[in-house]
Design a protein around this motif. Sequence first.
Motif, PDB file in Angstrom:
ATOM      1  N   GLU B  37       0.997  -1.413   0.011  1.00 23.35           N
ATOM      2  CA  GLU B  37      -0.422  -0.349  -0.397  1.00 23.35           C
ATOM      3  C   GLU B  37       1.072   1.603   0.161  1.00 23.35           C
ATOM      4  O   GLU B  37       2.243   1.123   0.265  1.00 23.35           O
ATOM      5  N   ARG B  38       0.436   1.895  -0.542  1.00 23.98           N
ATOM      6  CA  ARG B  38       1.324   3.521  -0.098  1.00 23.98           C
ATOM      7  C   ARG B  38       1.516   3.920   1.198  1.00 23.98           C
ATOM      8  O   ARG B  38       0.808   3.828   2.481  1.00 23.98           O
ATOM      9  N   GLY B  39       2.827   4.321   1.481  1.00 24.09           N
ATOM     10  CA  GLY B  39       3.232   4.833   2.129  1.00 24.09           C
ATOM     11  C   GLY B  39       4.154   3.620   3.337  1.00 24.09           C
ATOM     12  O   GLY B  39       4.942   3.436   3.948  1.00 24.09           O
ATOM     13  N   GLU B  40       4.314   2.672   2.220  1.00 24.87           N
ATOM     14  CA  GLU B  40       4.337   1.087   3.206  1.00 24.87           C
ATOM     15  C   GLU B  40       6.237   0.749   2.981  1.00 24.87           C
ATOM     16  O   GLU B  40       6.822   1.737   2.070  1.00 24.87           O
ATOM     17  N   PHE B  41       6.523   0.910   4.246  1.00 26.90           N
ATOM     18  CA  PHE B  41       8.116   0.604   4.139  1.00 26.90           C
ATOM     19  C   PHE B  41       8.577  -1.141   4.752  1.00 26.90           C
ATOM     20  O   PHE B  41       8.433  -1.266   6.030  1.00 26.90           O
ATOM     21  N   ALA B  42       8.891  -1.589   3.941  1.00 28.04           N
ATOM     22  CA  ALA B  42       8.838  -2.953   3.856  1.00 28.04           C
ATOM     23  C   ALA B  42       9.900  -3.218   3.474  1.00 28.04           C
ATOM     24  O   ALA B  42      10.749  -3.567   2.734  1.00 28.04           O
ATOM     25  N   ALA B  43      10.645  -4.224   4.621  1.00 32.02           N
ATOM     26  CA  ALA B  43      11.784  -4.630   3.951  1.00 32.02           C
ATOM     27  C   ALA B  43      12.074  -6.946   3.439  1.00 32.02           C
ATOM     28  O   ALA B  43      10.503  -7.222   4.146  1.00 32.02           O
ATOM     29  N   LEU B  44      12.449  -7.013   2.483  1.00 33.30           N
ATOM     30  CA  LEU B  44      12.602  -8.617   2.019  1.00 33.30           C
ATOM     31  C   LEU B  44      14.075  -9.243   1.992  1.00 33.30           C
ATOM     32  O   LEU B  44      14.913  -9.038   1.790  1.00 33.30           O
ATOM     33  N   ILE B  45      13.994 -10.463   3.236  1.00 34.77           N
ATOM     34  CA  ILE B  45      14.701 -10.793   3.301  1.00 34.77           C
ATOM     35  C   ILE B  45      14.864 -11.885   3.322  1.00 34.77           C
ATOM     36  O   ILE B  45      14.257 -12.587   2.753  1.00 34.77           O
ATOM     37  N   GLY B  46      15.595 -12.760   2.935  1.00 37.00           N
ATOM     38  CA  GLY B  46      15.400 -14.142   3.128  1.00 37.00           C
ATOM     39  C   GLY B  46      17.174 -14.622   2.967  1.00 37.00           C
ATOM     40  O   GLY B  46      18.036 -14.060   1.965  1.00 37.00           O
ATOM     41  N   PRO B  47      17.203 -16.012   2.608  1.00 39.50           N
ATOM     42  CA  PRO B  47      18.470 -16.469   2.320  1.00 39.50           C
ATOM     43  C   PRO B  47      19.188 -16.184   0.555  1.00 39.50           C
ATOM     44  O   PRO B  47      18.292 -15.939  -0.756  1.00 39.50           O
ATOM     45  N   GLY B  51      15.844 -15.374  -4.321  1.00 39.00           N
ATOM     46  CA  GLY B  51      14.889 -15.284  -5.660  1.00 39.00           C
ATOM     47  C   GLY B  51      14.732 -14.088  -5.325  1.00 39.00           C
ATOM     48  O   GLY B  51      14.113 -12.945  -6.265  1.00 39.00           O
ATOM     49  N   LYS B  52      15.486 -13.049  -4.550  1.00 35.09           N
ATOM     50  CA  LYS B  52      14.903 -11.455  -3.918  1.00 35.09           C
ATOM     51  C   LYS B  52      15.436 -10.575  -4.927  1.00 35.09           C
ATOM     52  O   LYS B  52      14.372 -10.197  -5.026  1.00 35.09           O
ATOM     53  N   SER B  53      16.680 -10.599  -5.647  1.00 39.40           N
ATOM     54  CA  SER B  53      16.542  -9.903  -6.249  1.00 39.40           C
ATOM     55  C   SER B  53      15.858  -9.788  -8.364  1.00 39.40           C
ATOM     56  O   SER B  53      15.655  -8.969  -8.637  1.00 39.40           O
ATOM     57  N   THR B  54      15.469 -11.086  -8.066  1.00 35.61           N
ATOM     58  CA  THR B  54      14.723 -11.474  -9.571  1.00 35.61           C
ATOM     59  C   THR B  54      13.648 -10.879  -9.357  1.00 35.61           C
ATOM     60  O   THR B  54      13.050 -10.572 -10.454  1.00 35.61           O
ATOM     61  N   LEU B  55      12.792 -10.740  -7.851  1.00 39.42           N
ATOM     62  CA  LEU B  55      11.356 -10.332  -7.968  1.00 39.42           C
ATOM     63  C   LEU B  55      11.339  -9.188  -8.011  1.00 39.42           C
ATOM     64  O   LEU B  55      10.785  -8.060  -8.174  1.00 39.42           O
ATOM     65  N   LEU B  56      12.891  -8.182  -7.416  1.00 42.52           N
ATOM     66  CA  LEU B  56      12.359  -6.829  -7.505  1.00 42.52           C
ATOM     67  C   LEU B  56      12.802  -6.347  -8.700  1.00 42.52           C
ATOM     68  O   LEU B  56      12.388  -5.274  -9.761  1.00 42.52           O
ATOM     69  N   ASN B  57      13.806  -7.289  -9.686  1.00 43.36           N
ATOM     70  CA  ASN B  57      13.505  -6.593 -10.691  1.00 43.36           C
ATOM     71  C   ASN B  57      12.633  -6.575 -11.647  1.00 43.36           C
ATOM     72  O   ASN B  57      12.259  -6.069 -12.535  1.00 43.36           O
ATOM     73  N   LEU B  58      11.562  -7.594 -11.284  1.00 49.06           N
ATOM     74  CA  LEU B  58      10.330  -7.821 -12.112  1.00 49.06           C
ATOM     75  C   LEU B  58       9.349  -6.268 -11.973  1.00 49.06           C
ATOM     76  O   LEU B  58       8.381  -6.109 -12.392  1.00 49.06           O
ATOM     77  N   ILE B  59       9.367  -6.426 -10.590  1.00 46.33           N
ATOM     78  CA  ILE B  59       8.995  -5.230  -9.300  1.00 46.33           C
ATOM     79  C   ILE B  59       8.904  -4.492 -10.381  1.00 46.33           C
ATOM     80  O   ILE B  59       8.225  -3.404 -10.826  1.00 46.33           O
ATOM     81  N   GLY B  60       9.801  -4.075 -10.812  1.00 48.19           N
ATOM     82  CA  GLY B  60      10.646  -3.049 -11.640  1.00 48.19           C
ATOM     83  C   GLY B  60      10.533  -2.784 -13.145  1.00 48.19           C
ATOM     84  O   GLY B  60      11.090  -1.643 -13.405  1.00 48.19           O
ATOM     85  N   LEU B  61      10.179  -3.496 -13.918  1.00 51.00           N
ATOM     86  CA  LEU B  61      10.247  -3.736 -14.656  1.00 51.00           C
ATOM     87  C   LEU B  61      10.757  -3.956 -15.546  1.00 51.00           C
ATOM     88  O   LEU B  61      11.322  -3.028 -16.965  1.00 51.00           O
ATOM     89  N   LEU B  62      12.393  -4.257 -15.015  1.00 47.05           N
ATOM     90  CA  LEU B  62      13.365  -4.530 -15.676  1.00 47.05           C
ATOM     91  C   LEU B  62      13.318  -5.943 -17.069  1.00 47.05           C
ATOM     92  O   LEU B  62      14.259  -5.708 -17.667  1.00 47.05           O
ATOM     93  N   ASP B  63      12.579  -6.523 -16.293  1.00 48.60           N
ATOM     94  CA  ASP B  63      12.184  -8.137 -16.485  1.00 48.60           C
ATOM     95  C   ASP B  63      10.524  -8.191 -16.821  1.00 48.60           C
ATOM     96  O   ASP B  63      10.171  -7.774 -16.005  1.00 48.60           O
ATOM     97  N   ARG B  64      10.648  -9.562 -17.960  1.00 45.39           N
ATOM     98  CA  ARG B  64       8.701  -9.483 -17.871  1.00 45.39           C
ATOM     99  C   ARG B  64       8.829 -10.850 -16.979  1.00 45.39           C
ATOM    100  O   ARG B  64       9.586 -11.887 -16.882  1.00 45.39           O
ATOM    101  N   PRO B  65       7.604 -11.542 -16.405  1.00 47.84           N
ATOM    102  CA  PRO B  65       7.780 -12.178 -15.695  1.00 47.84           C
ATOM    103  C   PRO B  65       7.366 -13.273 -16.653  1.00 47.84           C
ATOM    104  O   PRO B  65       6.341 -13.010 -17.422  1.00 47.84           O
ATOM    105  N   SER B  66       7.659 -14.866 -16.424  1.00 49.54           N
ATOM    106  CA  SER B  66       6.902 -15.521 -16.983  1.00 49.54           C
ATOM    107  C   SER B  66       5.192 -16.298 -16.882  1.00 49.54           C
ATOM    108  O   SER B  66       5.059 -16.885 -17.332  1.00 49.54           O
ATOM    109  N   GLY B  67       4.797 -15.932 -15.559  1.00 53.50           N
ATOM    110  CA  GLY B  67       3.274 -15.951 -15.155  1.00 53.50           C
ATOM    111  C   GLY B  67       3.020 -15.259 -14.430  1.00 53.50           C
ATOM    112  O   GLY B  67       4.019 -14.162 -13.685  1.00 53.50           O
ATOM    113  N   GLY B  68       1.807 -15.417 -13.891  1.00 53.17           N
ATOM    114  CA  GLY B  68       1.315 -14.030 -12.920  1.00 53.17           C
ATOM    115  C   GLY B  68       1.366 -12.653 -13.515  1.00 53.17           C
ATOM    116  O   GLY B  68       1.216 -11.980 -14.753  1.00 53.17           O
TER     117      GLY B  68
END
Lengths: 406, 240
Positions: B37-47, B51-68
Amino acid sequence: MKSWMPFEWIAAIRFLREGRMQSLLIIVGVGVGVAVIVFMSALLSGLQANLVKRTLSSQAHIVLLPPEEIARPQSPAAGISLRLQKQAQRLRSIDQWQQIQARLEGLPNIAAISPMASGPAFVVRGDANKAITLLGIDPVRYSGVIALPERMVAGQLRVGAGEAVIGIELAKDLGADIGDKIRVTTAGDATETFTVTGLFDLGNKGVNARNVYVSLRSAQSLLDLVGGVSSIDISLHDIDEAERLASKIAAETGLTADSWIKTNAQFVTALTSQRVSSNVIRFFIGLSVAFGIASVLVVSVIQRAREIGILRAMGASQGQMLRIFLLQGGIVGFFGSLLGSGLAWTFLMLWRLMARNADGSPMFVIGVDPGLVAIAAGGASLVGILAALLPARRAARLDPVVAIRG
Amino acid sequence: MADPVTHPVLQLTGIRKSYGSGETESEILHGIDLRLERGEFAALIGPSGSGKSTLLNLIGLLDRPSGGQLFIDGQETGQLDDTGLTRLRGQRIGFVFQHHHLIPAFTALENVAMPLLVARGRPDAEMFEQAGRLLDQVGLAERKQNLANQLSGGQQQRVAIARALAMSPSLVLADEPTGNLDTHSADDVFALLREVNTRLNTTFLIVTHDRRLAARCDRIIEMVDGDIVADDRVHDKLPA
Ligand SMILES: Nc1ncnc2c1ncn2[C@@H]1O[C@H](COP(=O)(O)OP(=O)(O)O)[C@@H](O)[C@H]1O
Ligand SMILES: [Mg+2]
């Protein structure tokens, strides 16, 4: 940042400035290529212009002759045919030459028209006896076709009644000088005595030994051509048009019209093949310049992959990336061509100092034509842009994810 | 254009991502659902490798998802061509990367103005004023004319944050923004992100390895092997 400059220009210039050494080296590389092309072109066109000028100094651009004139001194057999003609044939004249001359005067591209009565004759002075070509001219008109006044080495170009102008070679053969008398005899045994009023040097030994200029009227009566002319010489403003115009005149008048291009076919062919081979060399120099630019830009795209990725992440489009690299190619080409033109100018100055005749005068005049520099600049910029096509496409298609992870 | 007020800044439904094809195909993300939501300040953690960077690149429209499906400010992005993605990315999303933050051929001020320059096509006085204000806000008023490589790592990251804010984006994506910094600089940079979030109500999604920093976020999303395994709200100041 200059506010009038689009983003692509700003980025292209900054990238080139940042990669200073690479940019400098490739600009020098382009410069050397352009210098060779410009220098070679200037040298060749100077050389060819000089050769053409020499060739045409004693020739008209187009010569009109009566329709079925057979023996013309053109082949190696010229000497023989001249003698045959002398015995067997009466000189033919051009019908209604005054009307033809008036019509020619209306055509475009014509610089001068000079009717002439000419034919074989002998000249006798004391014991010396020489075969010559007698040319009856109107000196003012003839000077428009062949720069005879400039070629006078003694006396003047004056062919009043009983006056003749001869070449330096003939003067030597006859031992004649200004003011001396010579006697001219033709096949019909007509004879007239002339006073030598001038000596010329047309830069061609044969011409200097053979041509004897007299008034049109004297030649007409000696050659049995009273009131007629045997040929009309034409000079043009644009000599490259000679063949086209000659065909046109031949078709319109029914006369034989020989252009200098046809009468000097071997010479013209030699000039053309010289130009073709220089174009081939230019093409390959251009090609190697293009490969040089392309290879530097390919490396630059690889080196700048991350920056390309960052720019793309900030909203730069594929088109913008493409243009940034195309511009780098164009800019390198442009500055290379300026450097190259400067180098070529220096070479040409050195050439002028060194390439001299025995008497110290310049061998022939060549210069850097500003038009040629403009063409070189435009051409090199275009070559740069074309060479940048492949690397620029790579930059545009770079996957920003891969580039950023880089 | 969708109205950003009534839509979540980010909505993902069933996002999948595979690399390779045929025999060598491997799925990295297995159907991610996520809403910011607007104004959220969220951390994305994980080993590492989850797939954190992969997800960020998709959200940033630098890459296209294979589905969804992926919505930015309510706009579905699956139908957009490269030009459309580029435009939406430029206008709505700011990036802060871990490495290679800035473009070295340009000054700090020019780097911050770069997204505006890219969008407008030509420089103007207004964009440099705005870039100057942003640099003031990140505490680099004195460094505007420095070239990027004349700045320390922490300073470079501040410039990168100022740059990410230049287009007033709805969403800022930061992939390990403090990963390269010492603890002191990391705290400063993190504080700066938080301050921007509070002041401008900009939404942040921050990948971090640092549990201590993650704990200072409003929300912690945890990924393992391409799935979200936990999604905890730390504070209760969030919009419902
Ligand atoms: N272009 C790619 N091709 C193949 N596999 C990739 C590619 N990019 C990332 N991966 C794989 O996807 C997985 C997740 O990577 P990443 O998103 O970078 O993880 P994280 O950022 O969480 O460390 C890793 O196993 C990585 O090897
Ligand atoms: Mg990562």
